[in-house]
Design an enzyme around this catalytic site. Structure first.
Site, PDB file in Angstrom:
ATOM      1  N   GLU A  41      12.001  33.310   2.879  1.00  0.00           N
ATOM      2  CA  GLU A  41      10.708  32.846   2.373  1.00  0.00           C
ATOM      3  C   GLU A  41      10.825  31.379   1.990  1.00  0.00           C
ATOM      4  O   GLU A  41      11.733  30.982   1.249  1.00  0.00           O
ATOM      5  CB  GLU A  41      10.221  33.646   1.180  1.00  0.00           C
ATOM      6  CG  GLU A  41       8.873  33.130   0.670  1.00  0.00           C
ATOM      7  CD  GLU A  41       8.168  34.071  -0.277  1.00  0.00           C
ATOM      8  OE1 GLU A  41       6.929  34.182  -0.172  1.00  0.00           O
ATOM      9  OE2 GLU A  41       8.834  34.697  -1.113  1.00  0.00           O
ATOM     10  N   ILE A  42       9.899  30.593   2.480  1.00  0.00           N
ATOM     11  CA  ILE A  42       9.827  29.175   2.136  1.00  0.00           C
ATOM     12  C   ILE A  42       8.798  29.031   1.026  1.00  0.00           C
ATOM     13  O   ILE A  42       7.634  29.423   1.184  1.00  0.00           O
ATOM     14  CB  ILE A  42       9.442  28.342   3.363  1.00  0.00           C
ATOM     15  CG1 ILE A  42      10.514  28.493   4.437  1.00  0.00           C
ATOM     16  CG2 ILE A  42       9.264  26.880   2.981  1.00  0.00           C
ATOM     17  CD1 ILE A  42      10.123  27.943   5.778  1.00  0.00           C
ATOM     18  N   ASP A  73      13.164  25.979  -1.346  1.00  0.00           N
ATOM     19  CA  ASP A  73      12.191  25.176  -2.085  1.00  0.00           C
ATOM     20  C   ASP A  73      12.735  23.760  -2.229  1.00  0.00           C
ATOM     21  O   ASP A  73      13.948  23.562  -2.351  1.00  0.00           O
ATOM     22  CB  ASP A  73      11.914  25.774  -3.465  1.00  0.00           C
ATOM     23  CG  ASP A  73      10.556  25.360  -4.016  1.00  0.00           C
ATOM     24  OD1 ASP A  73       9.632  26.195  -4.012  1.00  0.00           O
ATOM     25  OD2 ASP A  73      10.410  24.187  -4.433  1.00  0.00           O
ATOM     26  N   ASP A  92      14.151  20.262   1.827  1.00  0.00           N
ATOM     27  CA  ASP A  92      12.889  20.068   2.530  1.00  0.00           C
ATOM     28  C   ASP A  92      12.772  21.096   3.645  1.00  0.00           C
ATOM     29  O   ASP A  92      13.699  21.286   4.435  1.00  0.00           O
ATOM     30  CB  ASP A  92      12.861  18.649   3.110  1.00  0.00           C
ATOM     31  CG  ASP A  92      11.511  18.264   3.683  1.00  0.00           C
ATOM     32  OD1 ASP A  92      10.849  19.123   4.295  1.00  0.00           O
ATOM     33  OD2 ASP A  92      11.131  17.087   3.550  1.00  0.00           O
ATOM     34  N   GLN A  93      11.617  21.744   3.753  1.00  0.00           N
ATOM     35  CA  GLN A  93      11.440  22.787   4.751  1.00  0.00           C
ATOM     36  C   GLN A  93      11.408  22.268   6.180  1.00  0.00           C
ATOM     37  O   GLN A  93      11.467  23.069   7.125  1.00  0.00           O
ATOM     38  CB  GLN A  93      10.169  23.588   4.479  1.00  0.00           C
ATOM     39  CG  GLN A  93       8.861  22.848   4.766  1.00  0.00           C
ATOM     40  CD  GLN A  93       7.643  23.699   4.483  1.00  0.00           C
ATOM     41  OE1 GLN A  93       7.208  23.804   3.349  1.00  0.00           O
ATOM     42  NE2 GLN A  93       7.078  24.331   5.511  1.00  0.00           N
ATOM     43  N   HIS A 118       2.115  24.073   2.439  1.00  0.00           N
ATOM     44  CA  HIS A 118       0.710  24.239   2.830  1.00  0.00           C
ATOM     45  C   HIS A 118       0.143  22.946   3.404  1.00  0.00           C
ATOM     46  O   HIS A 118      -1.076  22.734   3.391  1.00  0.00           O
ATOM     47  CB  HIS A 118      -0.164  24.713   1.664  1.00  0.00           C
ATOM     48  CG  HIS A 118       0.343  25.949   0.998  1.00  0.00           C
ATOM     49  ND1 HIS A 118       0.944  26.978   1.683  1.00  0.00           N
ATOM     50  CD2 HIS A 118       0.329  26.324  -0.311  1.00  0.00           C
ATOM     51  CE1 HIS A 118       1.274  27.935   0.846  1.00  0.00           C
ATOM     52  NE2 HIS A 118       0.943  27.565  -0.378  1.00  0.00           N
TER      53      HIS A 118
END
Length: 219
Positions: A41-42, A73, A92-93, A118
């Site tokens: 999960e990001i 995260d 960083d994602q 988002h």
């Protein structure tokens, strides 16, 4: 316990008391509840998060009792102990080093949930990198898609709409393949034909309010 009961217990906004994403996820994930070995999960929730940081990681770990859960995260304050079978990667994602480190902690990449920035271009970049690394038969979720048109995030609807159109075109297989006379049966397409990654692997695309669910073919 149901997924929603865990969501309420741990205080995640995915619960029926807020977004009610758990109503979607129960249908999507219940068939693979026992077989899921790894979930990424990001988005964990750091110091500026208004909810309960790490609540969804705890929810996933409780629901998928046989799975390792990894959260990503960018906020260092999210690096906490969220219980057994839960690991955290700070970064960083859209950095390969971040995502590769997170993937390396999973025995199998069965489910990916992007509840991160988002910001559309980051969401798309993350998807493009992680999709090939999701195992065949896996499930990829993009969450909070109601944000796709929020100008305060620098978003325009067209960015995510283009991704959805790309996935749909891949799902139906594009015109040059159809022209080869293979419209009736995807699996009989000659291996010499050049298929892009989405044409070969997208099984289905499910669009809900706030959530996109993309399933990968088994083979």
């Amino acid at each position: 316990m149901t997924l929603d009961e865990y969501a309420i217990e741990y205080g995640t906004d995915k619960a029926s008391t807020h977004h009610n994403y758990t109503a979607i996820y129960e249908r999507v994930f219940s068939p693979v509840r026992e077989s899921t070995k790894g979930l990424l999960e990001i988005g964990i929730g750091g110091v500026n998060y208004k909810g309960v940081a790490g609540s969804s990681l705890r929810m996933w770990a409780s629901y998928f009792s046989n799975a390792q859960v990894v959260g990503v995260d960018i906020d260092p304050s999210a690096d906490k102990d969220y219980g057994d079978r839960v690991s955290v990667v700070i970064g960083d994602q859209t950095r390969r080093s971040t995502l590769d480190k997170a993937l390396g902690l999973l025995p199998s990449v069965d489910i990916i949930v992007d509840d991160g920035a988002h910001i559309n271009n980051l969401t798309v970049a993350t998807f493009e990198y992680l999709w090939p690394r999701l195992r065949p038969g896996g499930i990829y979720v993009i969450e909070d898609t109601v944000c796709v048109g929020e100008l305060r995030l620098g978003n325009t609807r067209a960015q995510t709409e283009q991704l959805v159109l790309t996935l749909l075109r891949g799902l139906e297989v594009n015109g040059r393949i159809m022209a080869k006379g293979n419209a009736a049966d995807f699996y009989k397409i000659n291996p010499d034909y050049v298929l892009n990654d989405y044409e070969r692997w997208v099984e289905s695309v499910e669009l809900y309010r706030g959530v996109y669910v993309i399933r990968k073919r088994e083979k």
